[in-house]
Design a protein around this motif. Structure first.
Motif, PDB file in Angstrom:
ATOM      1  N   PRO A  95      21.448  55.161  60.528  1.00  0.00           N
ATOM      2  CA  PRO A  95      21.325  55.147  59.067  1.00  0.00           C
ATOM      3  C   PRO A  95      22.700  54.333  58.436  1.00  0.00           C
ATOM      4  N   TYR A  96      22.512  53.647  57.116  1.00  0.00           N
ATOM      5  CA  TYR A  96      23.747  53.210  56.471  1.00  0.00           C
ATOM      6  C   TYR A  96      24.692  54.145  56.044  1.00  0.00           C
ATOM      7  N   THR A  97      24.183  55.353  55.624  1.00  0.00           N
ATOM      8  CA  THR A  97      25.141  56.408  55.202  1.00  0.00           C
ATOM      9  C   THR A  97      25.831  56.949  56.393  1.00  0.00           C
ATOM     10  N   ARG A  98      25.242  57.164  57.318  1.00  0.00           N
ATOM     11  CA  ARG A  98      26.067  57.454  58.759  1.00  0.00           C
ATOM     12  C   ARG A  98      27.272  56.484  59.189  1.00  0.00           C
ATOM     13  N   LEU A 100      28.577  54.771  57.290  1.00  0.00           N
ATOM     14  CA  LEU A 100      29.811  54.931  55.845  1.00  0.00           C
ATOM     15  C   LEU A 100      30.667  56.230  56.227  1.00  0.00           C
ATOM     16  N   ARG A 101      30.072  57.214  56.925  1.00  0.00           N
ATOM     17  CA  ARG A 101      30.975  58.222  57.039  1.00  0.00           C
ATOM     18  C   ARG A 101      32.259  58.039  57.663  1.00  0.00           C
ATOM     19  N   LEU A 104      34.562  57.128  54.790  1.00  0.00           N
ATOM     20  CA  LEU A 104      35.138  58.138  53.914  1.00  0.00           C
ATOM     21  C   LEU A 104      35.969  58.931  54.548  1.00  0.00           C
ATOM     22  N   ILE A 288      33.853  52.688  49.130  1.00  0.00           N
ATOM     23  CA  ILE A 288      32.278  52.328  49.183  1.00  0.00           C
ATOM     24  C   ILE A 288      32.243  51.115  48.633  1.00  0.00           C
ATOM     25  N   ILE A 350      27.831  52.974  43.439  1.00  0.00           N
ATOM     26  CA  ILE A 350      26.513  53.357  43.633  1.00  0.00           C
ATOM     27  C   ILE A 350      25.491  52.199  43.600  1.00  0.00           C
ATOM     28  N   LEU A 353      25.737  50.250  46.813  1.00  0.00           N
ATOM     29  CA  LEU A 353      25.727  50.847  47.948  1.00  0.00           C
ATOM     30  C   LEU A 353      24.158  50.954  48.149  1.00  0.00           C
ATOM     31  N   ASN A 354      23.505  51.040  47.215  1.00  0.00           N
ATOM     32  CA  ASN A 354      21.959  51.306  47.132  1.00  0.00           C
ATOM     33  C   ASN A 354      21.606  49.706  47.612  1.00  0.00           C
ATOM     34  N   LYS A 357      22.108  49.252  51.355  1.00  0.00           N
ATOM     35  CA  LYS A 357      21.003  49.998  52.295  1.00  0.00           C
ATOM     36  C   LYS A 357      19.796  49.058  52.739  1.00  0.00           C
TER      37      LYS A 357
END
Length: 358
Positions: A95-98, A100-101, A104, A288, A350, A353-354, A357
């Protein structure tokens, strides 16, 4: 953490470090080329020049932190995108959030370093940088107010001078008023007040002390009087950058004292404090945004991403300066002035980022 995480973190921190090592020497060379003539003219010692540029390194890095961070992240993320590495990572089901980890995590490391530097190292460097600047490069000038100075030195005492010579530490048309509640107890006036270094005393010329009585006043006059006061004459008009030279604990204490005195520059000091706390937060926001704008392969390649990153970084600095000036020169809240750039770019982060994704 997996191999992918360590790979991105190393690229994140490594590129950021290289970016600093590339741009700081350039900044030093540009600054030296502009000021070397003045340094020679003022006969600045070589040892002090070296210390000046050590301080300049920290001052310069802190000042352009958003640009360095943006460029470093966009640079290596764009390379990942152009090499289709990001496409391979995301297409494998990550996933994109993964994805991105690790960015961060890198931002957290940079934020901690920025916090320690901003609170404890940069203030000391700023002091050395500014003192050298005004001693040799702006010789004879002081970045402070020197006329019509008024200060409350404690709960009961108020002092005033019509003008102040910081180099010789002389105040002209000096007045000290001592109150008990709202009642004036006595008033001291003098043509001038001078700090006598060898005796650690204040010398007042044409001294007059009027003690206010219920029915009549008592006058005491002296052509010259040496005495001791609890205040520091330099505190009448601290240099405008004084807050930048104090570490976290010194700044909090200084602001409390200035607020008690009713200082007219309190907004400037609060702005410095809030900006220091906001800088680590901006590391996450800028990270981000940088990832979101550079993680997709574009027709223009890395150049488009770098141009966009530089533009956004300068917009961030622009907002920071504009709202900072509003807080210093008007009644605008220093807390809002420091927070608004992060809030606006947080909303932008935000949104980007959306989009990234999808």
């Amino acid at each position: 953490m997996k191999i992918l995480d360590w790979y991105i973190i190393k690229r994140y921190l490594g590129t950021f470090t290289v970016m600093l090592l590339l741009f700081i020497p350039i900044g030093i060379m540009i600054d030296l080329s502009e000021k070397v003539g003045k340094m020679i003219e003022q006969e600045a010692p070589t040892s002090e020049i070296i210390i000046y540029y050590v301080n300049f390194t920290f001052y310069f890095a802190n000042l352009l932190f958003p640009i360095f961070l943006f460029l470093s992240i966009i640079w290596f993320t764009s390379k990942l995108a152009n090499n289709t590495e990001i496409t391979a990572i995301l297409s494998s089901g990550v996933p994109y959030t993964r994805f991105l980890r690790p960015y961060l995590v890198g931002a957290a490391v940079v934020a901690m370093v920025a916090f320690v530097m901003g609170m404890f190292i940069v203030p000391s460097a700023s002091k050395g940088y500014k003192e050298f600047y005004y001693k040799y490069l702006k010789k004879g000038k002081q970045d402070r107010e020197t006329t019509n100075l008024y200060n409350q030195i404690n709960d009961n005492d108020f002092i005033y001078v019509s003008s102040f010579d910081p180099r010789n530490k002389i105040g002209y048309n000096f007045t000290l008023e001592h109150f008990d509640g709202e009642r004036l107890v006595y008033k001291i006036s003098a043509r001038n007040i001078r700090w006598v270094e060898k005796d650690s005393t204040y010398r007042l010329s044409s001294y007059v002390k009027r003690r206010v009585g219920e029915t009549d006043d008592i006058l005491q006059k002296e052509s010259r009087l040496d005495t001791i006061f609890s205040f520091n004459l330099d505190d009448l008009t601290p240099v405008s950058y004084i807050a930048e030279t104090k570490n976290l604990f010194e700044l909090n204490k200084f602001i409390d004292n200035e607020r008690r005195k009713g200082s007219s520059n309190i907004n400037t000091y609060l702005l410095v404090k809030y900006k220091r706390w906001g800088l680590p937060v901006s590391a996450f926001i800028l990270t981000i945004i940088a990832v979101a704008v550079s993680s997709k392969k574009k027709r223009g390649g890395m150049g488009i991403n770098l141009a966009l990153g530089i533009a956004l970084a300068f917009v961030f600095i622009f907002f920071d300066r504009i709202f900072g000036a509003m807080a210093e020169q008007s009644g605008f809240s220093p807390l809002l002035a420091a927070a608004i750039p992060n809030i606006l770019f947080g909303i932008l982060a935000i949104y980007l980022l959306n989009n990234a994704k999808q």
